[in-house]
Design an enzyme around this catalytic site. Sequence first.
Site, PDB file in Angstrom:
ATOM      1  N   ASP A 184      83.577  28.632  72.891  1.00 21.21           N
ATOM      2  CA  ASP A 184      84.846  29.095  73.459  1.00 21.21           C
ATOM      3  C   ASP A 184      85.282  28.330  74.708  1.00 21.21           C
ATOM      4  O   ASP A 184      85.952  28.876  75.575  1.00 21.21           O
ATOM      5  CB  ASP A 184      84.788  30.601  73.788  1.00 21.21           C
ATOM      6  CG  ASP A 184      84.296  31.398  72.604  1.00 21.21           C
ATOM      7  OD1 ASP A 184      84.794  31.147  71.501  1.00 21.21           O
ATOM      8  OD2 ASP A 184      83.409  32.254  72.770  1.00 21.21           O
ATOM      9  N   GLY A 209      87.114  25.612  74.549  1.00 18.99           N
ATOM     10  CA  GLY A 209      88.382  24.904  74.298  1.00 18.99           C
ATOM     11  C   GLY A 209      88.209  23.593  73.554  1.00 18.99           C
ATOM     12  O   GLY A 209      88.970  22.641  73.784  1.00 18.99           O
ATOM     13  N   LYS A 210      87.247  23.539  72.651  1.00 18.24           N
ATOM     14  CA  LYS A 210      87.057  22.315  71.850  1.00 18.24           C
ATOM     15  C   LYS A 210      88.276  22.048  70.968  1.00 18.24           C
ATOM     16  O   LYS A 210      88.641  20.904  70.743  1.00 18.24           O
ATOM     17  CB  LYS A 210      85.838  22.460  70.920  1.00 18.24           C
ATOM     18  CG  LYS A 210      84.526  22.541  71.652  1.00 18.24           C
ATOM     19  CD  LYS A 210      83.366  22.676  70.685  1.00 18.24           C
ATOM     20  CE  LYS A 210      83.271  24.033  70.004  1.00 18.24           C
ATOM     21  NZ  LYS A 210      83.013  25.176  70.881  1.00 18.24           N
ATOM     22  N   LYS A 229      91.349  22.530  71.538  1.00 16.37           N
ATOM     23  CA  LYS A 229      92.407  21.857  72.293  1.00 16.37           C
ATOM     24  C   LYS A 229      92.094  20.371  72.483  1.00 16.37           C
ATOM     25  O   LYS A 229      92.975  19.521  72.352  1.00 16.37           O
ATOM     26  CB  LYS A 229      92.561  22.532  73.667  1.00 16.37           C
ATOM     27  CG  LYS A 229      93.688  21.954  74.484  1.00 16.37           C
ATOM     28  CD  LYS A 229      93.857  22.677  75.813  1.00 16.37           C
ATOM     29  CE  LYS A 229      92.780  22.257  76.792  1.00 16.37           C
ATOM     30  NZ  LYS A 229      92.990  22.865  78.127  1.00 16.37           N
ATOM     31  N   ASN A 250      81.635  31.914  62.004  1.00 20.67           N
ATOM     32  CA  ASN A 250      81.370  32.546  63.289  1.00 20.67           C
ATOM     33  C   ASN A 250      82.232  31.899  64.377  1.00 20.67           C
ATOM     34  O   ASN A 250      82.523  32.494  65.399  1.00 20.67           O
ATOM     35  CB  ASN A 250      79.883  32.448  63.658  1.00 20.67           C
ATOM     36  CG  ASN A 250      79.298  31.063  63.427  1.00 20.67           C
ATOM     37  OD1 ASN A 250      79.950  30.180  62.878  1.00 20.67           O
ATOM     38  ND2 ASN A 250      78.062  30.871  63.837  1.00 20.67           N
ATOM     39  N   GLY A 266      85.535  30.305  66.210  1.00 26.08           N
ATOM     40  CA  GLY A 266      86.963  30.588  66.237  1.00 26.08           C
ATOM     41  C   GLY A 266      87.638  29.518  67.059  1.00 26.08           C
ATOM     42  O   GLY A 266      87.396  29.417  68.250  1.00 26.08           O
ATOM     43  N   HIS A 267      88.431  28.702  66.407  1.00 27.93           N
ATOM     44  CA  HIS A 267      89.159  27.642  67.116  1.00 27.93           C
ATOM     45  C   HIS A 267      90.570  28.132  67.361  1.00 27.93           C
ATOM     46  O   HIS A 267      91.298  28.404  66.416  1.00 27.93           O
ATOM     47  CB  HIS A 267      89.255  26.412  66.214  1.00 27.93           C
ATOM     48  CG  HIS A 267      88.181  25.408  66.442  1.00 27.93           C
ATOM     49  ND1 HIS A 267      87.031  25.656  67.153  1.00 27.93           N
ATOM     50  CD2 HIS A 267      88.090  24.120  66.049  1.00 27.93           C
ATOM     51  CE1 HIS A 267      86.292  24.576  67.179  1.00 27.93           C
ATOM     52  NE2 HIS A 267      86.895  23.628  66.514  1.00 27.93           N
ATOM     53  N   THR A 268      90.941  28.259  68.610  1.00 24.23           N
ATOM     54  CA  THR A 268      92.318  28.629  68.919  1.00 24.23           C
ATOM     55  C   THR A 268      93.092  27.360  69.218  1.00 24.23           C
ATOM     56  O   THR A 268      92.725  26.604  70.116  1.00 24.23           O
ATOM     57  CB  THR A 268      92.359  29.591  70.119  1.00 24.23           C
ATOM     58  OG1 THR A 268      91.468  30.675  69.844  1.00 24.23           O
ATOM     59  CG2 THR A 268      93.760  30.130  70.347  1.00 24.23           C
ATOM     60  N   GLN A 324      80.395  26.432  68.231  1.00 21.25           N
ATOM     61  CA  GLN A 324      79.534  27.122  69.201  1.00 21.25           C
ATOM     62  C   GLN A 324      79.252  26.200  70.401  1.00 21.25           C
ATOM     63  O   GLN A 324      80.119  25.423  70.747  1.00 21.25           O
ATOM     64  CB  GLN A 324      78.232  27.620  68.558  1.00 21.25           C
ATOM     65  CG  GLN A 324      78.441  28.818  67.641  1.00 21.25           C
ATOM     66  CD  GLN A 324      78.922  28.410  66.261  1.00 21.25           C
ATOM     67  OE1 GLN A 324      78.367  27.525  65.638  1.00 21.25           O
ATOM     68  NE2 GLN A 324      79.957  29.038  65.792  1.00 21.25           N
ATOM     69  N   ALA A 367      87.670  35.008  69.631  1.00 19.33           N
ATOM     70  CA  ALA A 367      88.688  34.687  68.624  1.00 19.33           C
ATOM     71  C   ALA A 367      88.260  35.172  67.238  1.00 19.33           C
ATOM     72  O   ALA A 367      89.084  35.378  66.357  1.00 19.33           O
ATOM     73  CB  ALA A 367      88.948  33.181  68.597  1.00 19.33           C
ATOM     74  N   ARG A 418      84.361  38.942  76.192  1.00 20.09           N
ATOM     75  CA  ARG A 418      83.340  37.970  76.591  1.00 20.09           C
ATOM     76  C   ARG A 418      82.847  38.298  77.992  1.00 20.09           C
ATOM     77  O   ARG A 418      83.635  38.635  78.869  1.00 20.09           O
ATOM     78  CB  ARG A 418      83.923  36.556  76.588  1.00 20.09           C
ATOM     79  CG  ARG A 418      84.410  36.107  75.226  1.00 20.09           C
ATOM     80  CD  ARG A 418      85.098  34.745  75.304  1.00 20.09           C
ATOM     81  NE  ARG A 418      85.601  34.331  74.007  1.00 20.09           N
ATOM     82  CZ  ARG A 418      86.742  33.655  73.804  1.00 20.09           C
ATOM     83  NH1 ARG A 418      87.502  33.315  74.829  1.00 20.09           N
ATOM     84  NH2 ARG A 418      87.113  33.321  72.598  1.00 20.09           N
ATOM     85  N   LYS A 443      90.556  25.718  81.695  1.00 23.19           N
ATOM     86  CA  LYS A 443      90.908  26.983  82.340  1.00 23.19           C
ATOM     87  C   LYS A 443      90.829  26.970  83.866  1.00 23.19           C
ATOM     88  O   LYS A 443      90.518  27.989  84.494  1.00 23.19           O
ATOM     89  CB  LYS A 443      90.072  28.120  81.755  1.00 23.19           C
ATOM     90  CG  LYS A 443      90.439  28.400  80.282  1.00 23.19           C
ATOM     91  CD  LYS A 443      90.075  29.793  79.894  1.00 23.19           C
ATOM     92  CE  LYS A 443      90.825  30.273  78.673  1.00 23.19           C
ATOM     93  NZ  LYS A 443      90.419  31.598  78.240  1.00 23.19           N
TER      94      LYS A 443
HETATM   95  P1  IMP Z   1      76.050  34.102  64.918  1.00 17.93           P
HETATM   96  O1  IMP Z   1      76.388  32.664  65.107  1.00 17.93           O
HETATM   97  O2  IMP Z   1      77.162  34.881  64.295  1.00 17.93           O
HETATM   98  O3  IMP Z   1      74.748  34.282  64.227  1.00 17.93           O
HETATM   99  O4  IMP Z   1      75.862  34.744  66.370  1.00 17.93           O
HETATM  100  C1  IMP Z   1      74.846  34.337  67.260  1.00 17.93           C
HETATM  101  C2  IMP Z   1      75.345  34.346  68.690  1.00 17.93           C
HETATM  102  O5  IMP Z   1      76.276  33.295  68.855  1.00 17.93           O
HETATM  103  C3  IMP Z   1      76.088  35.610  69.104  1.00 17.93           C
HETATM  104  O6  IMP Z   1      75.820  35.832  70.482  1.00 17.93           O
HETATM  105  C4  IMP Z   1      77.554  35.253  68.892  1.00 17.93           C
HETATM  106  O7  IMP Z   1      78.414  36.015  69.695  1.00 17.93           O
HETATM  107  C5  IMP Z   1      77.526  33.809  69.320  1.00 17.93           C
HETATM  108  N1  IMP Z   1      78.580  32.989  68.697  1.00 17.93           N
HETATM  109  C6  IMP Z   1      78.617  32.542  67.423  1.00 17.93           C
HETATM  110  N2  IMP Z   1      79.699  31.780  67.231  1.00 17.93           N
HETATM  111  C7  IMP Z   1      80.353  31.731  68.387  1.00 17.93           C
HETATM  112  C8  IMP Z   1      81.531  31.069  68.833  1.00 17.93           C
HETATM  113  O8  IMP Z   1      82.192  30.327  68.102  1.00 17.93           O
HETATM  114  N3  IMP Z   1      81.884  31.261  70.131  1.00 17.93           N
HETATM  115  C9  IMP Z   1      81.142  32.035  70.966  1.00 17.93           C
HETATM  116  N4  IMP Z   1      80.031  32.661  70.618  1.00 17.93           N
HETATM  117  C10 IMP Z   1      79.637  32.513  69.336  1.00 17.93           C
HETATM  118 MG    MG Z   2      85.657  30.082  69.827  1.00 21.39          MG
END
Ligand code: IMP
Ligand code: MG
Length: 337
Positions: free
Chosen positions: A11, A13-14, A16, A38, A40-42, A179, A251, A257, A283
């Site tokens: 999160d 800002g990749k 962007k 998992n 989320g790219h905004t 991530q 996202a 967060r 940010k």
């Molecule tokens: P998982 O990847 O869903 O197995 O989650 C493992 C941990 O990584 C958890 O703490 C999630 O909240 C965090 N996480 C997974 N993907 C993201 C992401 O894209 N951004 C932020 N945290 C993430």
């Molecule tokens: Mg994200």
Amino acid sequence: MDVIVDLQYGDCGKGKVAHFLCQTQKYTHVLRYNGGCNAGHTIFHKGKKFITHHIPAGVFFGVRSIIGSGCVLDPDQFFREIKMLQEGGVSTKGKIFIANNTHVITAAHKAEDKKSGGKIGTTGRGNGPAYRDKYGRTGLRAENVKSLRPYLVNLYKEWFTPTRLERSQRIKILAEGAQGFGLDIDWGDYPFVTSSHCTTAGALLNGLPPTAIRSVWGVAKIYETYVGSKEFQPKGAVFDRIGDVGEEFGATTGRRRQCNWMNMQTLERAIRINGVTHIVFNKVDVLRAVGTWAVIDKNKIMKFGTEKAMNDFIVKRLRSLGISRNRIYFSESKEKI
Ligand code: IMP
Ligand code: MG
């Protein structure tokens, strides 16, 4: 290949930075190299907000975009996203591909993750179980899922037998990580981590040699955020305020967060291990609105009287790690770096 890598907990800002690089460089490919939905790219594109989970930023610019073998893919989510993009006026036709050896997230993976992922606070998207089955050699590859057939590519052929057009242009890849360093399976705070390789090395696992790398764009936030079940946010109203002003909600899951000051030692480790050549701090406008300037250095909170004093401190530290001033960006806008 240029690599975009997150230096904190995701999160940062990749999306962007990917969007920016796609506009300023001529890539033949954009490659998502790790993670599943998992992520989320905004992305703010032509004034519209899009959230993608699987599909790389390249599609916004008509660049051939590939979900690589380092990823795990949920076909339901994949098709939902294609629909969402098309409805938003972004054509994905002939632009989006999946490596044939990418592993698939099944309904059972999602159900299991929703049930047992709570301990570390996963996103519940089936990521961990899908990677476990991949390494346990009981997984399902994209090449064995009928609905994905039209999208499949072989990464070896993709990288090493360019078409005539691509040969004249040479292949130029933008590799987009998901991530971040603090969530990396090996370098993150285990077990509060994700199940994939979030580092620059993870990009190479998609059939690319180390010599392919040109630049590594590290992306950080001027403060840190983390989503998951460990305790991360210290006491103090200022952190809630950062979260509010920065709209720090996931996202993917909408969870709030947790926030903290930027940790200089985490940043240093991430810069070194990822081989960062360029760095973007996002940010800055949020911290400016909050009006407090601080970082954590060697386990102590270090406060600064002004934004400039903090920037100077950061720049000095980064220069000692070999990153020159003109490769350090302090970004204060949702749309540009
Ligand atoms: P998982 O990847 O869903 O197995 O989650 C493992 C941990 O990584 C958890 O703490 C999630 O909240 C965090 N996480 C997974 N993907 C993201 C992401 O894209 N951004 C932020 N945290 C993430
Ligand atoms: Mg994200």
